[in-house]
Design a protein around this motif. Structure first.
Motif, PDB file in Angstrom:
ATOM      1  N   GLU A 172     -35.622   3.891  15.658  1.00  0.00           N
ATOM      2  CA  GLU A 172     -35.660   5.171  15.671  1.00  0.00           C
ATOM      3  C   GLU A 172     -35.713   6.094  14.110  1.00  0.00           C
ATOM      4  OE1 GLU A 172     -35.857   8.906  17.093  1.00  0.00           O
ATOM      5  OE2 GLU A 172     -36.049   6.953  18.156  1.00  0.00           O
ATOM      6  N   GLN A 173     -34.851   5.370  13.311  1.00  0.00           N
ATOM      7  CA  GLN A 173     -34.992   5.939  11.642  1.00  0.00           C
ATOM      8  C   GLN A 173     -36.246   5.726  11.358  1.00  0.00           C
ATOM      9  OE1 GLN A 173     -32.071   3.863   9.695  1.00  0.00           O
ATOM     10  NE2 GLN A 173     -30.216   4.882  10.605  1.00  0.00           N
ATOM     11  N   SER A 174     -36.946   4.736  11.618  1.00  0.00           N
ATOM     12  CA  SER A 174     -38.297   4.497  10.859  1.00  0.00           C
ATOM     13  C   SER A 174     -39.258   5.582  11.545  1.00  0.00           C
ATOM     14  CB  SER A 174     -38.720   3.086  11.122  1.00  0.00           C
ATOM     15  OG  SER A 174     -40.223   2.898  10.766  1.00  0.00           O
ATOM     16  N   ARG A 175     -39.059   5.648  12.857  1.00  0.00           N
ATOM     17  CA  ARG A 175     -39.911   6.840  13.490  1.00  0.00           C
ATOM     18  C   ARG A 175     -39.740   8.194  12.911  1.00  0.00           C
ATOM     19  NH1 ARG A 175     -43.018   7.478  17.773  1.00  0.00           N
ATOM     20  NH2 ARG A 175     -43.165   9.475  18.854  1.00  0.00           N
ATOM     21  N   GLU A 176     -38.544   8.582  12.601  1.00  0.00           N
ATOM     22  CA  GLU A 176     -38.433   9.736  11.959  1.00  0.00           C
ATOM     23  C   GLU A 176     -39.115   9.943  10.751  1.00  0.00           C
ATOM     24  OE1 GLU A 176     -34.159  10.469  12.268  1.00  0.00           O
ATOM     25  OE2 GLU A 176     -34.205  10.554  14.360  1.00  0.00           O
ATOM     26  N   SER A 177     -38.794   8.769   9.755  1.00  0.00           N
ATOM     27  CA  SER A 177     -39.400   9.034   8.484  1.00  0.00           C
ATOM     28  C   SER A 177     -41.053   9.076   8.634  1.00  0.00           C
ATOM     29  CB  SER A 177     -38.899   7.545   7.805  1.00  0.00           C
ATOM     30  OG  SER A 177     -37.916   7.449   7.573  1.00  0.00           O
ATOM     31  N   PHE A 178     -41.653   8.423   9.616  1.00  0.00           N
ATOM     32  CA  PHE A 178     -43.064   8.462   9.693  1.00  0.00           C
ATOM     33  C   PHE A 178     -43.467   9.778  10.237  1.00  0.00           C
ATOM     34  CE2 PHE A 178     -43.463   4.035   8.975  1.00  0.00           C
ATOM     35  CZ  PHE A 178     -44.581   3.871   8.441  1.00  0.00           C
ATOM     36  N   LEU A 179     -42.679  10.464  11.291  1.00  0.00           N
ATOM     37  CA  LEU A 179     -43.167  11.802  11.689  1.00  0.00           C
ATOM     38  C   LEU A 179     -43.001  12.832  10.422  1.00  0.00           C
ATOM     39  CD1 LEU A 179     -40.969  11.871  15.189  1.00  0.00           C
ATOM     40  CD2 LEU A 179     -43.482  11.733  14.654  1.00  0.00           C
ATOM     41  N   ILE A 180     -41.997  12.590   9.531  1.00  0.00           N
ATOM     42  CA  ILE A 180     -41.703  13.568   8.402  1.00  0.00           C
ATOM     43  C   ILE A 180     -43.122  13.376   7.411  1.00  0.00           C
ATOM     44  CG2 ILE A 180     -40.704  13.961   6.165  1.00  0.00           C
ATOM     45  CD1 ILE A 180     -38.069  13.415   7.825  1.00  0.00           C
ATOM     46  N   TYR A 181     -43.580  11.762   7.429  1.00  0.00           N
ATOM     47  CA  TYR A 181     -44.472  11.539   6.542  1.00  0.00           C
ATOM     48  C   TYR A 181     -45.942  12.094   7.041  1.00  0.00           C
ATOM     49  CZ  TYR A 181     -47.942   8.836   3.961  1.00  0.00           C
ATOM     50  OH  TYR A 181     -49.138   8.233   3.440  1.00  0.00           O
ATOM     51  N   GLN A 182     -45.952  12.095   8.510  1.00  0.00           N
ATOM     52  CA  GLN A 182     -46.993  12.694   9.024  1.00  0.00           C
ATOM     53  C   GLN A 182     -47.178  14.246   8.782  1.00  0.00           C
ATOM     54  OE1 GLN A 182     -47.244  12.553  13.676  1.00  0.00           O
ATOM     55  NE2 GLN A 182     -49.413  11.861  13.344  1.00  0.00           N
ATOM     56  N   LYS A 183     -46.152  14.783   8.777  1.00  0.00           N
ATOM     57  CA  LYS A 183     -46.049  16.535   8.501  1.00  0.00           C
ATOM     58  C   LYS A 183     -46.722  16.442   7.069  1.00  0.00           C
ATOM     59  CE  LYS A 183     -45.213  20.835   8.901  1.00  0.00           C
ATOM     60  NZ  LYS A 183     -44.941  20.997   7.536  1.00  0.00           N
ATOM     61  N   GLN A 184     -45.878  15.705   6.149  1.00  0.00           N
ATOM     62  CA  GLN A 184     -46.526  15.678   4.612  1.00  0.00           C
ATOM     63  C   GLN A 184     -47.766  15.847   4.578  1.00  0.00           C
ATOM     64  OE1 GLN A 184     -43.884  12.832   2.933  1.00  0.00           O
ATOM     65  NE2 GLN A 184     -42.188  14.072   2.720  1.00  0.00           N
ATOM     66  N   ILE A 185     -48.557  14.819   5.095  1.00  0.00           N
ATOM     67  CA  ILE A 185     -50.012  14.637   5.053  1.00  0.00           C
ATOM     68  C   ILE A 185     -50.773  15.672   5.642  1.00  0.00           C
ATOM     69  CG2 ILE A 185     -51.844  13.269   5.981  1.00  0.00           C
ATOM     70  CD1 ILE A 185     -50.305  11.753   3.827  1.00  0.00           C
ATOM     71  N   TYR A 211     -49.936   3.983  14.829  1.00  0.00           N
ATOM     72  CA  TYR A 211     -48.756   2.855  14.318  1.00  0.00           C
ATOM     73  C   TYR A 211     -47.472   3.746  15.155  1.00  0.00           C
ATOM     74  CZ  TYR A 211     -45.121   0.833  11.667  1.00  0.00           C
ATOM     75  OH  TYR A 211     -44.097  -0.019  11.079  1.00  0.00           O
ATOM     76  N   LEU A 212     -47.373   5.099  15.231  1.00  0.00           N
ATOM     77  CA  LEU A 212     -46.216   5.410  16.086  1.00  0.00           C
ATOM     78  C   LEU A 212     -46.137   5.292  17.369  1.00  0.00           C
ATOM     79  CD1 LEU A 212     -46.299   9.105  14.393  1.00  0.00           C
ATOM     80  CD2 LEU A 212     -44.348   7.549  14.100  1.00  0.00           C
ATOM     81  N   GLU A 213     -47.566   4.995  18.124  1.00  0.00           N
ATOM     82  CA  GLU A 213     -47.570   4.737  19.568  1.00  0.00           C
ATOM     83  C   GLU A 213     -46.927   3.172  19.745  1.00  0.00           C
ATOM     84  OE1 GLU A 213     -51.621   5.411  20.228  1.00  0.00           O
ATOM     85  OE2 GLU A 213     -51.476   7.333  20.380  1.00  0.00           O
ATOM     86  N   ASN A 214     -47.343   2.655  18.813  1.00  0.00           N
ATOM     87  CA  ASN A 214     -46.809   1.061  18.920  1.00  0.00           C
ATOM     88  C   ASN A 214     -45.499   0.533  18.382  1.00  0.00           C
ATOM     89  OD1 ASN A 214     -49.412  -0.518  19.963  1.00  0.00           O
ATOM     90  ND2 ASN A 214     -50.002   0.962  18.457  1.00  0.00           N
ATOM     91  N   GLN A 215     -44.859   1.392  17.625  1.00  0.00           N
ATOM     92  CA  GLN A 215     -43.427   1.496  17.062  1.00  0.00           C
ATOM     93  C   GLN A 215     -42.681   1.106  17.833  1.00  0.00           C
ATOM     94  OE1 GLN A 215     -41.904   4.678  14.511  1.00  0.00           O
ATOM     95  NE2 GLN A 215     -41.717   3.279  12.799  1.00  0.00           N
ATOM     96  N   SER A 216     -42.499   1.282  18.963  1.00  0.00           N
ATOM     97  CA  SER A 216     -41.279   0.782  20.013  1.00  0.00           C
ATOM     98  C   SER A 216     -41.468  -0.453  20.322  1.00  0.00           C
ATOM     99  CB  SER A 216     -41.326   1.929  21.273  1.00  0.00           C
ATOM    100  OG  SER A 216     -42.731   1.695  21.865  1.00  0.00           O
TER     101      SER A 216
END
Length: 338
Positions: free
Chosen positions: A126-139, A187-192
């Motif tokens: 879940e922490q990793s997912r949150e980090s990637f969502l933040i990164y996605q917004k930065q992109i 990546y986010l779709e497969n992260q779980s």
């Protein structure tokens, strides 16, 4: 040189010749042997990790990690907390060109021999997912910023060489953004479904200057070593090669199997490697420095830097397409529809 001689005495080496090879490396010749003396960037925080490299190298018989000599006190280095020196054999690198297949093979071998598998908890995922969502917004924000810069440059009657180059490259950079967004979604779709995470001994700064070809391929300068996912080393190596050379792209792709044969990466790791290679942050930072007039480089050097970063991103696009063709059973278009 007197300080260098004092350091060498700690290793019981009495030189007949000392030559300053780089700012931090000395070529040392004694009566019957040649050495490389390195003034490192190690400190009290990083020394334990560096020590561990040679403990692991000895335990796993990793002969591609160049050994360091022990001084008269049994330590791997000499000096003080402000100046840490270590001594290795001097390896004549007989070949100017890099043997990409040998580098892939050697890197994969080291990664495989030191590999550890960590089980991921629900919390860590879940922490990793949150980090990637933040990164996605930065992109997304970077893409908006790039569009703003291009619109500003095109509104001018006469564009500077930097502005003209950015506008010329815009279509390619936009493609990198587009593919990056799809890879992030993938990546986010497969992260779980990711339950385990591979870590291994990573060099941490694998550039061409840290690779020697003698009797075998050697990796030197492990001062930034750490245990991390192997894509850290791969992304650093691939970015370094494509930043400085424009004629190795095909070899970097066609010989990639040499790494996979030694240390097979899973699909989610390959996707993450694509994301690392298509990251546009440095390209946008270069434009921001130009716009804010904060760059100390000349116009020609700014143009050269943008050309190099553009070349990196073009390779990232090619690598993503290569991974889709060679290793993914479902195409990127189809995976985004599932």
């Amino acid at each position: 040189m007197e300080n260098v001689r004092g350091i060498l005495e700690a290793f019981r080496v009495y030189p007949v010749e000392i030559e300053k090879y780089t700012d931090r490396v000395y070529y040392v010749k004694s009566n019957n042997q040649t050495y490389a003396l390195k003034k490192s960037i190690l400190n009290n925080d990083t020394l334990p990790f560096w020590h561990d490299v040679y403990r692991v190298a000895q335990a796993e018989n990793l002969q591609h990690i160049i050994p360091v000599y022990i001084n008269h006190r049994g330590d791997l280095y000499a000096g003080n907390e402000n100046e840490v020196y270590y001594l290795t054999p001097w390896i004549e690198s007989h070949h100017r060109s890099l043997f990409i297949d040998k580098v892939y093979q050697t890197l994969g071998y080291i990664h495989a021999k030191t590999r550890k598998i960590h089980t991921l908890t629900e919390s860590s995922r879940e922490q990793s997912r949150e980090s990637f969502l933040i990164y996605q917004k930065q992109i997304y924000d970077l893409r908006k910023a790039l569009l703003g810069h291009v619109e500003l440059f095109e509104s001018r009657h006469f564009m500077s060489p930097v502005e003209l180059l950015v506008c010329t490259q815009y279509r390619d950079i936009l493609k990198a953004f587009f593919l990056m967004d799809r890879r992030l979604e993938q990546y986010l779709e497969n992260q779980s479904t990711i339950s385990e995470w591979q870590v291994c001994l990573c060099h941490g700064n694998l550039s061409g200057s840290h690779i020697l070809h003698g009797e075998r391929t050697f990796f030197i300068n492990w001062e930034r070593s750490k245990y991390d996912n192997p894509i850290i080393d791969l992304s650093h190596f691939l970015k370094d090669r494509t930043l400085h050379y424009d004629n190795e792209g095909e070899a970097l792709l066609s010989k990639f199997h040499n790494y996979m044969d030694e240390n097979k990466l899973l699909i989610h790791e390959l996707i993450l490697l694509c994301i690392y290679l298509m990251d546009p942050s440095q390209y946008l930072q270069a434009i921001e420095r130009y716009v804010n007039d904060s760059s100390e480089d000349s116009t020609i050097n700014q143009v050269i830097q943008l050309q190099r970063l553009h070349r990196q991103l073009l390779f990232g696009i090619r690598f993503s397409e290569f991974i889709e063709a060679e290793y993914e059973m479902v195409s990127l278009d189809e995976s985004s529809e599932i």
